[in-house]
Design a protein around this motif. Structure first.
Motif, PDB file in Angstrom:
ATOM      1  N   ASP A   8      -1.705   8.657 -13.492  1.00 60.42           N
ATOM      2  CA  ASP A   8      -0.553   8.376 -12.646  1.00 60.42           C
ATOM      3  C   ASP A   8       0.179   9.644 -12.232  1.00 60.42           C
ATOM      4  OD1 ASP A   8       0.155   6.062 -11.500  1.00 60.42           O
ATOM      5  OD2 ASP A   8       1.169   5.223 -13.259  1.00 60.42           O
ATOM      6  N   ARG A  32      -0.478  -2.585  -9.099  1.00 65.28           N
ATOM      7  CA  ARG A  32      -0.106  -3.175  -7.818  1.00 65.28           C
ATOM      8  C   ARG A  32      -1.273  -3.963  -7.222  1.00 65.28           C
ATOM      9  NH1 ARG A  32       3.001  -0.005  -2.958  1.00 65.28           N
ATOM     10  NH2 ARG A  32       3.257  -1.837  -1.647  1.00 65.28           N
ATOM     11  N   GLN A  43      -1.408  -0.971   1.490  1.00 67.14           N
ATOM     12  CA  GLN A  43      -0.757  -1.482   0.276  1.00 67.14           C
ATOM     13  C   GLN A  43       0.467  -2.325   0.618  1.00 67.14           C
ATOM     14  OE1 GLN A  43      -2.357   2.140  -2.549  1.00 67.14           O
ATOM     15  NE2 GLN A  43      -0.180   1.609  -2.682  1.00 67.14           N
ATOM     16  N   LEU A  69      -9.041   4.012  -3.908  1.00 66.87           N
ATOM     17  CA  LEU A  69      -9.326   3.149  -5.058  1.00 66.87           C
ATOM     18  C   LEU A  69     -10.589   3.624  -5.775  1.00 66.87           C
ATOM     19  CD1 LEU A  69      -8.798  -0.414  -3.522  1.00 66.87           C
ATOM     20  CD2 LEU A  69      -7.156   0.978  -4.795  1.00 66.87           C
ATOM     21  N   HIS A  88      -1.793  11.367  -9.583  1.00 67.52           N
ATOM     22  CA  HIS A  88      -1.664  10.648  -8.311  1.00 67.52           C
ATOM     23  C   HIS A  88      -0.356  11.004  -7.638  1.00 67.52           C
ATOM     24  CE1 HIS A  88      -4.542   7.142  -9.629  1.00 67.52           C
ATOM     25  NE2 HIS A  88      -5.072   8.325  -9.754  1.00 67.52           N
ATOM     26  N   ARG A 142      -3.400   4.323   3.991  1.00 66.12           N
ATOM     27  CA  ARG A 142      -3.481   3.658   2.692  1.00 66.12           C
ATOM     28  C   ARG A 142      -2.151   3.003   2.348  1.00 66.12           C
ATOM     29  NH1 ARG A 142      -6.296   8.349  -0.968  1.00 66.12           N
ATOM     30  NH2 ARG A 142      -8.187   8.565   0.291  1.00 66.12           N
ATOM     31  N   ARG A 143      -1.087   3.746   2.649  1.00 63.53           N
ATOM     32  CA  ARG A 143       0.235   3.228   2.339  1.00 63.53           C
ATOM     33  C   ARG A 143       0.493   1.906   3.064  1.00 63.53           C
ATOM     34  NH1 ARG A 143       5.215   6.132   0.956  1.00 63.53           N
ATOM     35  NH2 ARG A 143       3.965   8.003   0.810  1.00 63.53           N
ATOM     36  N   ARG A 154      -0.088   2.913 -11.586  1.00 64.01           N
ATOM     37  CA  ARG A 154       0.757   2.071 -10.733  1.00 64.01           C
ATOM     38  C   ARG A 154      -0.081   1.348  -9.671  1.00 64.01           C
ATOM     39  NH1 ARG A 154       5.957   5.150 -11.248  1.00 64.01           N
ATOM     40  NH2 ARG A 154       4.488   6.778 -11.643  1.00 64.01           N
ATOM     41  N   THR A 155      -1.023   2.093  -9.093  1.00 60.74           N
ATOM     42  CA  THR A 155      -1.866   1.472  -8.063  1.00 60.74           C
ATOM     43  C   THR A 155      -2.702   0.341  -8.659  1.00 60.74           C
ATOM     44  OG1 THR A 155      -1.996   3.625  -7.017  1.00 60.74           O
ATOM     45  CG2 THR A 155      -3.535   1.974  -6.232  1.00 60.74           C
ATOM     46  N   CYS A 156      -3.247   0.566  -9.863  1.00 64.06           N
ATOM     47  CA  CYS A 156      -4.036  -0.494 -10.507  1.00 64.06           C
ATOM     48  C   CYS A 156      -3.184  -1.743 -10.674  1.00 64.06           C
ATOM     49  CB  CYS A 156      -4.516  -0.064 -11.890  1.00 64.06           C
ATOM     50  SG  CYS A 156      -5.626   1.335 -11.908  1.00 64.06           S
ATOM     51  N   GLY A 175      -5.556   9.257  -4.972  1.00 59.90           N
ATOM     52  CA  GLY A 175      -5.859   8.060  -5.747  1.00 59.90           C
ATOM     53  C   GLY A 175      -7.050   8.312  -6.663  1.00 59.90           C
TER      54      GLY A 175
END
Ligand code: ATP
Ligand code: MG
Length: 731
Positions: free
Chosen positions: A606, A307, A265, A323, A609, A261-262, A303-305, A615
């Motif tokens: 967050d 990004r 991204q 996700l 996470h 996943r990393r 943060r993921t959202c 996630g």
């Protein structure tokens, strides 16, 4: 063959042909034609093993519709994943509902059998749901069905899903030997074995609607298997960016497969700045809309959202199981509309969802395997990813490119992947947890009444076809001993019968081992003062819960937590020194339970996470499982007449479902109100439904996170009366 010819040659109803033509299909692809020649429309069983995107679904549609129109048929379409069920459901509905065909979907709760399911002419269901229906002896399943389609049948090879798929196939054939079976498969080496097992005709082919060029990339150059080459002239330092831009510049799209996943991204972000320049202004404004929906999917952007939204604004995206499903759907749609130009994904994307791109890049083709170290991924997996290349109607050809690390490696990659044939698939039925569950189900539903009968039934599985039933006899005996010892099954002479406990476990669709853990834990709950955490840990100690493993830095904190809460546990705490492995496993249970605890304490997403390395998608999956296990615990408490735990379990279950403290339980009953908006309303003084009833729309709209739309909607809901918890539209 022209679609129109099917009317005369095969007696296909004219209106079916017209409906398909409306979707822009006028001619059959060659493998589709061959399927008809092999007798598919005359009721023959068939295995169709052809490449990705070569049109397997249409073959199934023709088969089902002929049966419906000519023989008053009932059809079942079995898929491995919920997302896939939804995709097929939407497609079939759009195409065939206008013809008066009723189409249903079933992926929901496993212990409910809705009699309405019987009325659909086409029912789409996940394999787990079909298995659970069979456990409930849904008689119509066997009696009324004329056609069963098994989509992605090569998943028999999958240790998790395979056994269920195999068992339900054998069971359906047992209850109704006249069912016509159509198995759809990726190209595999031994599709002939599947065909032989199913007593079916076989269609195999390498034909593809869009030709596929496979190649290896090294040193700014792609070398294709057909000896052509392509030099990259893109001015981008990162290789993946260069590979993506090279095709985007010419109007194509790129799908990049990486293993983590990393990485997904990182790659999506790295490419973003290059893609942005290639977008038109219309594309940018459409992408802004998509970005907004992606950013707002959780109520409060993480943060993921942010990004992901940022990537989307630039015309790229990352796609992985962390996700939220709404986010995945949004970016898949935007990719299909050619708005998102490059997407970096983990391999989960390669399975089944229809998402082609002109260029597929495979960066990670090695995987770490615990006992073997770093290994090449299976050829089957490579082919599934490569096969995504080429959008019908838009691309003249597709390109699948593997990224080599060195010149020498290039040659190896040609041999190991491009020229290689996919592996033979094998049955995974002999696994003890799978058999535990299926043996109990067979007895509880009355399909099997003796050990002899069980072995006879196993004889009809793919496992027996490949290895002989004798190879599992000893596992089955061991499993039966376990079931008898835990009083789920009793033996009278030769005859095996399930106890009410066994029957309940089978219907709840949980591992019998989970049933034992829950039963014993509930009994223990009567001896201590259980807290919500006690039950969260209890469900995390069942094999049905997927665990989060502790990292080194977690240990001291977890140790401390266990010491401080030692009297809350409903299971035995293994000794750290004499049983280090069991203790480590126990800490994983504790860690997972703590994640759920933070969720119901309303910790911001967050922070969950970050602390647990998960996630939004992982949390939702854990929540679904936890919800089901808490329900199971409630049911077992009833069965065993365990006093005093029911109210606590009921509230805890609601809290887990919504991720809230007890005081919000009333507010979250409103549709559109979850943990974030619920808390916001509460803080603004609206503590319950009565407060909302008294408020004006205008006032509500001013509460942070609410706004006019939602304020209106919740007022309306109260006027109309609550509909009860909002479930997916399943029956
Ligand atoms: N004869 C045809 N003419 C034009 N388009 C077709 C034809 N048959 C199928 N298609 C289209 O091809 C696309 C891919 O088909 P489908 O999803 O059935 O692939 P598949 O073989 O199931 O692949 P996968 O292995 O990915 O599941 C669909 O959009 C479908 O509408
Ligand atoms: Mg398919």
């Amino acid at each position: 063959m022209k679609l129109d010819d099917l009317v005369e040659r095969y007696g296909m109803p004219r209106q079916v042909i017209e409906a398909i033509k409306k979707a822009g299909i006028t001619e059959l692809y060659p493998p589709q034609e061959e399927a008809l020649k092999k007798g598919l429309l005359e009721g023959k069983n068939l295995v169709l093993a052809i490449p990705t995107a070569a049109g397997k679904t249409l073959v199934a549609e023709l088969c089902m519709l002929k049966s419906i129109f000519k023989a008053n048929g009932r059809c079942l379409y079995v898929v491995p994943l919920r997302a896939l069920a939804r995709e097929k459901f939407d497609e079939f509905k759009q195409r065939y509902e206008p013809l008066g065909i009723s189409i249903g979907i079933a992926t929901g709760d496993y212990d409910v059998v809705d009699p309405r399911l019987a009325k659909y002419q086409i029912l789409i269901a996940t394999s787990e749901k079909v298995d659970s229906l069979l456990r409930h002896r849904a008689k119509w399943l066997g009696d009324a069905l004329t056609v069963v389609v098994l989509d992605e049948v090569h998943l028999i090879n999958d240790p998790g899903r395979g056994p269920t798929l195999e068992m339900l196939t054998a069971r359906l054939r047992q209850v109704n030997p006249d069912i016509q079976l159509l198995a759809l498969s990726a190209t595999i080496m031994n599709s002939n074995e599947i065909a032989d097992w199913l007593n079916a005709e076989l269609v195999t082919s390498d034909w593809r609607p869009v030709p596929l060029k496979e190649g290896v990339y090294f040193g700014r150059r792609i070398k294709f298997a057909d000896a052509s080459t392509r030099e990259l002239t893109v001015d981008a330092r990162e290789e993946l960016a260069a590979l993506a831009i090279d095709t985007v510049r010419e109007g194509g799209q790129a799908l990049i497969f990486v293993s983590t996943r990393r990485s997904a991204q990182a790659v999506a972000s790295a490419i973003a700045k290059h893609v942005r320049d290639l977008l038109t202004s219309e594309e940018r404004s459409s992408l802004d809309e998509v970005a907004k929906s992606v950013e707002g999917a959780l109520g409060e952007p993480t943060r993921t959202c942010k990004r992901l939204a940022d990537c989307v604004r630039h015309g790229t995206a990352f796609h992985h199981a962390g996700l939220h499903s709404a986010q995945r759907r949004a970016i898949e749609d935007a990719f299909r509309q050619n708005l998102i130009k490059a997407m970096a994904a983990t391999p989960t994307l390669a399975a089944g969802v229809n998402l082609p791109a002109r260029r597929v890049v495979i960066r990670d083709y090695r995987r770490y395997e615990p006992t073997f170290g770093s290994q090449f991924i299976p050829v089957l997996e490579y082919k599934q990813m490569a096969g995504r290349a080429g959008r019908p109607k838009y691309d003249k050809y597709g390109e699948a490119v593997i990224v080599a690390r060195s010149e020498d490696e290039s040659e190896v990659l040609f041999e190991e992947f491009i020229k290689a044939k996919p592996e033979r698939i094998t049955s995974k039925l002999a696994s003890e947890p799978a058999l535990r569950s299926h043996v109990l189900a067979s007895i509880a539903a009355g399909y099997v009444t003796s050990l002899r009968g069980m072995l006879d039934f196993i004889n009809h599985t793919f496992f027996a076809y490949q290895y002989g039933a004798g190879q599992v006899a000893h596992v089955i005996e061991r499993v039966l001993d376990f079931l008898k010892q835990e009083d789920m099954v009793r033996q009278h002479g030769e005859r095996l019968v399930a106890t009410p406990f066994g029957e309940r476990i089978s219907w709840l669709y949980i591992d019998p081992m989970s049933g034992v853990v829950l039963r014993d834990g509930l009994r223990r709950a009567q001896q201590i003062q259980p807290t919500p955490f006690s039950f969260l840990h209890l469900i995390c100690s069942t094999p049905d819960m997927e665990l989060l493993y502790p990292r080194r830095r977690d240990y001291s904190e977890l140790d401390l937590f266990v010491a401080e809460h030692a009297n809350e546990f409903l299971t035995h705490i293994p000794d750290e020194y004499s049983k280090p492995e069991a203790y480590e496993y126990f800490l994983a249970e504790v860690k997972t339970a703590l994640m759920l605890q933070m969720w119901i304490d309303e910790a911001p997403e967050d922070s969950i996470h970050e602390r647990f390395g998960v996630g939004a998608g992982d949390i939702r999956r854990a929540v679904d499982t936890a919800d089901w296990l808490l329900y199971s615990a409630q049911e077992l408490a009833k069965l065993f007449k365990i006093k005093g735990v029911a109210p606590m379990l009921r509230d805890l279950r609601k809290r887990v479902r919504y991720g809230v403290k007890e005081e919000l339980l009333e507010l979250v009953e409103l549709r559109g109100i979850g943990r974030v908006r619920g808390r916001s309303l509460y803080k603004a003084g609206y503590r319950g439904l009565a407060d909302i009833k008294r408020a004006e729309v205008k006032e509500l709209a001013q509460v942070p996170h609410i706004g006019l739309e939602i304020a209106k909607s919740i007022k309306q809901q109260l006027e109309r009366g609550l509909e009860g918890p909002h479930e997916e539209i399943e029956v």
